[in-house]
Design a protein around this motif. Structure first.
Motif, short mmCIF file in Angstrom:
data_model
loop_
_atom_site.label_atom_id
_atom_site.label_comp_id
_atom_site.label_asym_id
_atom_site.label_seq_id
_atom_site.Cartn_x
_atom_site.Cartn_y
_atom_site.Cartn_z
N ARG A 24 18.33 -25.40 -8.08
CA ARG A 24 17.66 -24.23 -8.31
C ARG A 24 16.19 -24.58 -8.56
NH1 ARG A 24 17.43 -22.24 -13.93
NH2 ARG A 24 16.46 -19.85 -14.07
N HIS A 26 17.03 -30.79 -15.04
CA HIS A 26 15.67 -30.51 -14.45
C HIS A 26 14.82 -31.67 -14.23
CE1 HIS A 26 16.28 -26.03 -15.71
NE2 HIS A 26 17.05 -26.63 -16.33
N ASP A 42 14.94 -19.53 -8.65
CA ASP A 42 15.63 -18.63 -9.41
C ASP A 42 16.96 -18.03 -9.09
OD1 ASP A 42 15.74 -17.51 -12.07
OD2 ASP A 42 14.70 -15.47 -11.49
N ASN A 43 17.93 -18.88 -8.64
CA ASN A 43 18.99 -18.55 -8.07
C ASN A 43 20.20 -19.34 -8.33
OD1 ASN A 43 21.30 -17.99 -6.30
ND2 ASN A 43 20.08 -17.64 -4.49
N ARG A 44 21.13 -19.03 -9.59
CA ARG A 44 21.97 -19.83 -10.18
C ARG A 44 23.33 -19.92 -9.11
NH1 ARG A 44 19.02 -17.76 -14.39
NH2 ARG A 44 18.70 -19.33 -16.10
N THR A 45 23.38 -19.43 -8.05
CA THR A 45 24.29 -19.69 -7.19
C THR A 45 24.26 -20.94 -6.18
OG1 THR A 45 23.72 -18.24 -5.26
CG2 THR A 45 25.24 -17.22 -7.11
N ARG A 92 22.16 -28.55 -10.49
CA ARG A 92 23.08 -28.17 -11.43
C ARG A 92 24.43 -28.48 -11.04
NH1 ARG A 92 22.11 -23.21 -13.54
NH2 ARG A 92 24.13 -22.14 -13.23
N ALA A 98 30.60 -20.15 -11.94
CA ALA A 98 29.48 -20.89 -12.66
C ALA A 98 29.21 -22.14 -12.50
CB ALA A 98 29.55 -20.40 -14.18
N HIS A 100 23.21 -29.72 -16.42
CA HIS A 100 22.31 -29.50 -15.64
C HIS A 100 21.28 -30.41 -15.83
CE1 HIS A 100 24.10 -25.02 -15.35
NE2 HIS A 100 24.66 -26.05 -14.83
N GLU A 128 16.07 -27.88 -10.38
CA GLU A 128 17.33 -28.20 -11.49
C GLU A 128 18.61 -28.35 -10.33
OE1 GLU A 128 20.15 -25.31 -14.56
OE2 GLU A 128 18.78 -24.41 -12.87
N PRO A 182 13.70 -23.08 -11.07
CA PRO A 182 13.41 -22.13 -12.11
C PRO A 182 12.03 -21.54 -11.97
CG PRO A 182 14.22 -24.18 -12.87
CD PRO A 182 13.93 -24.45 -11.71
#
Length: 452
Positions: free
Chosen positions: A338, A264, A331-334, A352, A321, A262, A350, A340
């Protein structure tokens, strides 16, 4: 020799304090991110201002074969000039003698940077930001597996044996006890990193069996890519000391989560130091949206650099994941992108999608390139995605062949990364894919041998 020691960074000088430097490893990153170069006695290194390697190291596939990407003059393997970047000098604390490693800058005999060298590609992208008064900042995360020694490619990869005598357990994300199972390996990672002057922001257990994540502090993209280049080597060496392997494959174990890198991103104004993604009131800026839009628009064409092998695409599995979309959310890891939770000064995006198997220089360069094009084109992002983004349309190529074609066809991305680089990189990936197609898998033998 004293003049050489005085040019080394403080951590390297501390490592050598009271000791005699025996050997220097002169290294560069090839396209996969493997350290190439030569080792020599320290006394000889101290007397030579530069070294030489043939440009063919960038035409070689991961299997050792060669890509057909010769110039009009043919495949003549001319030498490139390597000049030590002493700011990168660091210890090699796993060796039997007192050794330091030094990453080298690479130039053509004309003096111009080698356009296909991954570190130069990243420098090129960072330079485009700086020419506009912008300073890109990144913070990478490294995921990897500690696995049992595997000397037979026909055997499945298995988790390493923990100190309890049981294999490392899966589905133990953020468990301190799980990390303790391979504590001796982690201890050596810390010790090696300290000797090399590399700062670790944190180590956590991830969701896979024997899967670990190391976070690095934010900073200069080239410096952080150098650190990941070094970290991959030191982590492998720490694992070998304890009878296991460290692997950065995107998907080493069937049924387990893949390993990501990942990234950022934030962008600062060089003159003021202000984050371009936040205004004076702390609100999100148009530049913030433009950067996200650039990622959404151009990441499909850059995936060949973020997911560089056929195995890479096994990581992109729904609900495992690894986001498979180009949506963005807070703030959504799907979501693939993202935002943060952070203060306005630290507002960031980020990415991912990058796999840990990518070359860190090229993965960071590709991600920054997409954001840069978005900033310069002034594109608007899609609306923020609310909810489980695995329900959203998939937005990335299904495999390496399609990803290579998208890279070849994307003129804006080729211009930012460099046409010479994208030509050679695509040719190497074509050759690797052709080699892969010659291998018959167990799945094919099991389901096709007698049924078709």
């Amino acid at each position: 020799m004293r003049e050489l020691i005085e040019r080394l960074p403080p951590a390297a000088q501390t490592y050598l304090d009271g000791r005699t430097l025996d050997e220097v490893e002169c290294i560069v990153s090839d396209l996969p991110g493997i350290a190439r170069g030569k080792a020599m006695p320290a006394a000889k290194f101290a007397k030579q201002p530069r070294f030489y390697l043939p440009n063919s190291i960038f035409f070689q596939t991961i299997t050792g074969d060669w890509a057909d990407a010769a110039t009009d003059d043919g495949f003549t393997e001319p030498d490139m000039i390597l000049t030590p970047d002493f700011s990168t000098a660091t210890a090699a604390p796993w060796t039997g003698d007192w050794t330091i490693q030094v990453i080298h800058d690479m130039s053509l005999q004309s003096g111009a940077p080698v356009p296909v060298a991954p570190r130069n590609v990243l420098k090129r992208v960072v330079g485009l930001y700086e020419a506009r008064g912008w300073k890109p900042v990144v913070a990478p995360e490294m995921e990897f597996y500690l696995v049992a020694r595997n000397t037979d490619p026909a055997r499945d990869i298995e988790p390493m044996m923990g100190r309890s005598g049981r294999p490392a357990a899966a589905r133990q994300a953020y468990s301190v006890t799980a990390v303790d199972e391979y504590g001796p390996v982690i201890d050596d990672i810390y010790d090696f990193a300290e000797a090399q002057g590399l700062e670790i922001d944190g180590i956590t257990q991830e969701g896979g069996a024997g899967q670990v994540e190391i976070n690095l502090r934010h900073g200069n993209p080239v410096k952080l890519a150098d650190e990941i280049f070094y970290f991959k080597r030191l982590i492998r060496e720490a694992a070998l000391r304890h009878g296991c392997f460290a692997t950065f494959m995107a998907k080493p174990i069937e049924g387990e989560p893949g390993s990501a890198m990942h990234i950022h991103h934030s962008v600062l104004d060089i003159d003021t130091g202000a984050n371009l993604f936040s205004d004076a009131t702390g609100a999100e800026t148009e530049a913030f949206g433009h950067f996200i839009a650039g990622l959404q628009t151009y990441l499909p064409s850059a995936i060949a650099l973020l997911a560089p092998y056929v195995n890479s695409y096994r990581r992109y599995v729904k609900d495992h994941a690894a986001p498979i979309n180009l949506q963005w959310g807070r703030d959504n890891r799907t979501t693939g992108l993202r935002v943060p939770v952070s203060d306005p000064d630290a507002r960031r995006v980020e990415n991912r999608l990058a796999g840990m198997d990518c070359n860190p220089y090229l993965g960071i360069a590709a991600s920054l390139a997409c954001g840069y094009i978005g900033l310069t084109e002034g594109r608007a992002p899609s609306p923020q995605y609310i909810g489980d983004a695995y329900a959203a349309p998939e937005g990335i190529p299904k495999g390496l062949a399609g990803a290579i074609e998208l890279l070849r066809a994307c003129e804006p991305l080729k211009e930012v990364l460099g046409p010479a680089f994208t030509h050679v990189y695509s040719a190497v990936k074509d050759a690797e894919y052709a080699e892969f197609l010659q291998v018959i898998s167990p799945w094919e033998r099991e389901h096709l041998l007698l049924n078709v």
